[in-house]
Motif scaffolding. Structure first.
Motif, short mmCIF file in Angstrom:
data_model
loop_
_atom_site.label_atom_id
_atom_site.label_comp_id
_atom_site.label_asym_id
_atom_site.label_seq_id
_atom_site.Cartn_x
_atom_site.Cartn_y
_atom_site.Cartn_z
N ASN A 30 56.68 -73.53 23.41
CA ASN A 30 55.62 -72.54 23.55
C ASN A 30 54.27 -73.05 23.08
O ASN A 30 53.37 -72.25 22.79
N ALA A 31 54.12 -74.37 23.04
CA ALA A 31 52.86 -74.94 22.56
C ALA A 31 51.65 -74.45 23.35
O ALA A 31 50.55 -74.30 22.81
N ASN A 32 51.83 -74.19 24.65
CA ASN A 32 50.73 -73.75 25.50
C ASN A 32 50.86 -72.29 25.93
O ASN A 32 50.19 -71.86 26.87
N THR A 33 51.71 -71.54 25.23
CA THR A 33 51.90 -70.13 25.56
C THR A 33 50.85 -69.29 24.87
O THR A 33 50.72 -69.33 23.63
N ALA A 34 50.09 -68.53 25.64
CA ALA A 34 49.05 -67.68 25.07
C ALA A 34 49.67 -66.61 24.17
O ALA A 34 50.65 -65.97 24.53
N GLY A 35 49.11 -66.45 22.98
CA GLY A 35 49.58 -65.43 22.06
C GLY A 35 50.72 -65.86 21.15
O GLY A 35 51.10 -65.11 20.25
N TYR A 36 51.25 -67.06 21.36
CA TYR A 36 52.36 -67.53 20.52
C TYR A 36 51.81 -68.21 19.28
O TYR A 36 50.86 -69.01 19.35
N SER A 37 52.37 -67.90 18.12
CA SER A 37 51.97 -68.55 16.87
C SER A 37 53.10 -69.43 16.36
O SER A 37 54.28 -69.07 16.47
N PRO A 192 60.05 -59.77 12.33
CA PRO A 192 59.17 -59.08 13.29
C PRO A 192 58.18 -60.02 13.96
O PRO A 192 57.16 -59.57 14.49
N ILE A 193 58.46 -61.34 13.94
CA ILE A 193 57.47 -62.33 14.39
C ILE A 193 57.02 -62.06 15.83
O ILE A 193 55.84 -62.11 16.14
N GLY A 194 57.97 -61.79 16.72
CA GLY A 194 57.61 -61.52 18.11
C GLY A 194 56.69 -60.33 18.24
O GLY A 194 55.72 -60.34 19.01
N PHE A 195 56.96 -59.27 17.46
CA PHE A 195 56.11 -58.08 17.46
C PHE A 195 54.72 -58.40 16.92
O PHE A 195 53.71 -57.90 17.42
N LEU A 196 54.66 -59.26 15.89
CA LEU A 196 53.37 -59.61 15.29
C LEU A 196 52.51 -60.42 16.25
O LEU A 196 51.28 -60.21 16.32
N ASP A 197 53.14 -61.33 17.00
CA ASP A 197 52.39 -62.10 18.00
C ASP A 197 51.81 -61.17 19.07
O ASP A 197 50.66 -61.31 19.49
N ARG A 198 52.64 -60.23 19.52
CA ARG A 198 52.18 -59.28 20.54
C ARG A 198 51.05 -58.41 19.98
O ARG A 198 50.08 -58.10 20.69
N ARG A 199 51.15 -58.04 18.73
CA ARG A 199 50.10 -57.22 18.11
C ARG A 199 48.77 -57.97 18.05
O ARG A 199 47.71 -57.38 18.34
N ASP A 200 48.80 -59.26 17.72
CA ASP A 200 47.56 -60.04 17.69
C ASP A 200 46.92 -60.10 19.08
O ASP A 200 45.70 -60.01 19.22
#
Length: 307
Positions: A30-37, A192-200
């Motif tokens: 996911n290095a180039n996935t938008a919104g992924y931390s 909740p990491i996936g939810f936090l990425d979506r929230r950002d």
């Protein structure tokens, strides 16, 4: 140390490293996935009765620069406002025509007054009289056409205000639902990491429409509010309302415009209580806004000031 303890310790190390490799591979994928931390695995030693008993995963956290996130949100608001302003003013520039062109407003004004000046020198000339009438009629027609086109642009900006309000509502509704999901995950001991990425991602999208700030709650959820303190997301659901103009005649006649209000929503989806006003109503000259940046601010300024 017994053989079974040694094997247990070794197995715990293999399990932890397997999970660490899983997280690492996910980061690479996911290095180039938008919104992924990027995620980081934290390990901790395990002790039983004071003796080492292997290793375990203490936490899987996100590598996020909150200061940078805030800076991106602020810049997103400013950029979106500038972008929509540029879009509409570029269209209005085409209506006025470029400097020195033959079909711009200045050329029609100059042609008309040049014809009047020539007629003043030779007032008895039938051809000069006809030319003065013709250039005057053309000038008046162009002014009327320009006026209609500008009112149409204002009407389109007003329609875009309604679209912006709808997008903001969809955004804050999803943020409200994410708050519940994040709080539930944390209380259940889940990540909740996936939810936090979506929230950002949603916060960046929301900041494109208006300037927002956030406040973190103890359960992992956040409150979202405008720079002047109007709540958009908290323990309760909120919704913006706006009724756009029916036609460009509203702007030609300087009729009353609706206000952009923020209501609290009950469990049945109905608005209640006294609303907060983001953008006041009234005629264009009376409209005021507490929004300082973002696409919504740009559209309001275009509709009621610049155009």
């Amino acid at each position: 140390m017994s053989l079974s303890i040694a094997l247990t310790n070794a197995l715990s190390g293999l399990n932890v490293n397997q999970k660490a490799l899983e997280v690492l591979s996910n980061n690479i994928a996911n290095a180039n996935t938008a919104g992924y931390s990027r995620q980081i695995v934290s390990q901790q030693a395990v002790y039983l009765a004071g003796s080492g008993a292997g290793v375990s995963i203490a936490d899987i956290s996100r590598k996020v620069d909150e200061y940078l996130n805030r800076a991106i949100q602020l810049q997103s608001s400013a950029t979106a406002k500038a972008s929509v302003t540029n879009q509409y003013l570029s269209r209005s520039h085409l209506l006025f025509g470029g400097p020195g062109g033959q079909n711009n407003l200045n050329s029609y004004i100059n042609n008309f007054f040049n014809a009047l000046q020539s007629l003043g020198i030779t007032p008895e000339s039938p051809s000069l009289k006809a030319n003065a009438v013709r250039t005057g009629t053309t000038f008046a027609s162009q002014v009327s056409s320009l006026s209609r086109e500008l009112q149409t642009l204002r009407f389109e900006a007003d329609q875009d205000v309604k679209m912006a309000v709808d997008n903001i509502n969809a955004n804050i509704t999803e943020l409200y639902n994410l708050n519940a999901a994040i709080a539930s995950s944390q209380s259940a001991g889940q990540s909740p990491i996936g939810f936090l990425d979506r929230r950002d991602t949603l916060l960046r999208q929301l900041s494109e429409y208006l300037d927002v700030q956030t406040y973190a709650r103890e359960n992992g959820a956040i409150n979202v509010f405008t720079s002047n303190g109007i709540n958009l997301v908290d323990e309760n659901l909120h919704r913006l309302t706006y009724s756009p103009a029916a036609s460009s005649d509203t702007f030609r006649d300087d009729a009353t415009l609706d206000a952009v209000r923020v209501y609290q929503i009950d469990q049945s989806g109905n608005a209640f209580g006294t609303p907060s006003v983001l953008v006041s109503g009234g005629s264009s000259s009376q409209v005021t806004s507490v929004i300082s940046s973002g696409k919504l601010k740009g559209l309001i300024d275009l509709r009621d000031r610049q155009l």
